[in-house]
Design an enzyme around this catalytic site. Structure first.
Site, short mmCIF file in Angstrom:
data_model
loop_
_atom_site.label_atom_id
_atom_site.label_comp_id
_atom_site.label_asym_id
_atom_site.label_seq_id
_atom_site.Cartn_x
_atom_site.Cartn_y
_atom_site.Cartn_z
N ASP A 35 0.83 -1.19 0.00
CA ASP A 35 0.00 0.00 0.00
C ASP A 35 0.87 1.25 0.00
O ASP A 35 1.76 1.39 -0.83
CB ASP A 35 -0.99 -0.04 1.17
CG ASP A 35 -2.22 0.82 0.91
OD1 ASP A 35 -2.25 1.97 1.39
OD2 ASP A 35 -3.13 0.36 0.19
N TYR A 83 -2.55 11.32 0.80
CA TYR A 83 -3.38 11.46 -0.40
C TYR A 83 -3.47 12.92 -0.84
O TYR A 83 -3.50 13.22 -2.05
CB TYR A 83 -4.79 10.92 -0.13
CG TYR A 83 -4.84 9.43 0.05
CD1 TYR A 83 -4.94 8.58 -1.05
CD2 TYR A 83 -4.79 8.87 1.32
CE1 TYR A 83 -4.98 7.20 -0.88
CE2 TYR A 83 -4.84 7.49 1.50
CZ TYR A 83 -4.93 6.67 0.39
OH TYR A 83 -4.97 5.31 0.56
N HIS A 106 -6.66 -7.20 -1.89
CA HIS A 106 -5.60 -6.18 -1.78
C HIS A 106 -4.69 -6.48 -0.59
O HIS A 106 -3.50 -6.17 -0.62
CB HIS A 106 -6.26 -4.81 -1.62
CG HIS A 106 -5.30 -3.68 -1.44
ND1 HIS A 106 -4.47 -3.23 -2.44
CD2 HIS A 106 -5.03 -2.89 -0.36
CE1 HIS A 106 -3.73 -2.23 -2.00
NE2 HIS A 106 -4.05 -2.00 -0.73
#
Length: 240
Positions: free
Chosen positions: A51, A162, A218
């Site tokens: 990630d 982000y 994931h």
């Protein structure tokens, strides 16, 4: 003698939490890892990450190849491969919707904390996005995550990753190809990232092996820990 060192990146858990959003730009996240390696004078380093850790480690290896012997990536594409994928795949664009939501201020933090942090249950144990092998990520594990992210200011740092992602410095074209050996381990039922990203990433590596794990999400390292650990150990111990 081998050592395994697990790092909490800036803004996570009990690490320092700079208040300025720009402090979470990828150039600083990469620099954190570079300084860590050089300060401890680590040699023959294998970086292993998933990630956001993987997003950072791709760049560490690209920009500082002399510091890294091998790279292990779980379910995150090479940064240029992701641009290729995003540009050409409407499926990936649809999967990435949350990245744009996280650009806003305050609202994402409120969403993470709402309804007793229900989003963590959905993300890790939900039927679509969550870990397939629920026994490998129990209710107690979810509570541990919620405890960490319930602390004051604990959600803003990770969300700032982000908020700065579109301001990351471009990678020079002459450095696009990763020089150290790379192992990509990919759960083929990733809810967030198209598996095409794994094969595209191999095109940006000098020496790359892709291991596709069928039925894994994931969170491939939680879904198939024994298999993932076995693949990692084999890759680390084999001759360069």
């Amino acid at each position: 003698m081998r050592r395994c060192i697990a790092i909490d990146m800036r803004g996570y858990n009990q690490t320092e939490r700079p208040s300025d959003v720009s402090s979470y730009n990828l150039k600083y996240l990469v620099e954190d890892i570079r300084q860590f390696i050089e300060t401890l004078n680590l040699k023959n380093v294998t970086l292993a990450a998933h990630d956001w850790g993987a997003i950072v480690c791709w760049r560490v290896v690209i920009l500082h190849p002399s510091l890294i012997d091998k790279l292990i990536i779980c379910n995150v594409p090479h940064p240029t491969a992701f641009i290729d994928l995003y540009t050409n795949s409407k499926e990936q664009r649809a999967k990435s919707w949350y990245v744009y939501l996280f650009q806003s201020s305050t609202v994402p933090e409120m969403g993470l904390r709402a309804n007793r942090m229900k989003l963590f249950d959905i993300t890790f144990r939900g039927e679509q996005a969550g870990i397939r092998n629920k026994k490998n990520f129990t209710d107690e594990d979810v509570l541990a995550w919620k405890h960490v992210f319930s602390q004051s200011g604990s959600t803003t740092g990770p969300l700032n990753y982000y908020r700065e992602v579109f301001k990351a410095p471009p990678i020079p074209s002459k450095q696009q190809i990763v020089q150290p050996k790379v192992l990509i381990i990919w759960g083929d039922e990733d809810f967030f990232l198209d598996k095409k990203g794994a094969e595209l990433s191999a095109q940006y590596c000098r020496d790359c092996r892709v291991e596709m794990i069928r039925g894994a999400s994931h969170w491939v390292q939680q879904d198939e820990p024994e298999l993932v650990n076995s693949l990692m150990e084999k890759f680390i111990t084999e001759e360069s």
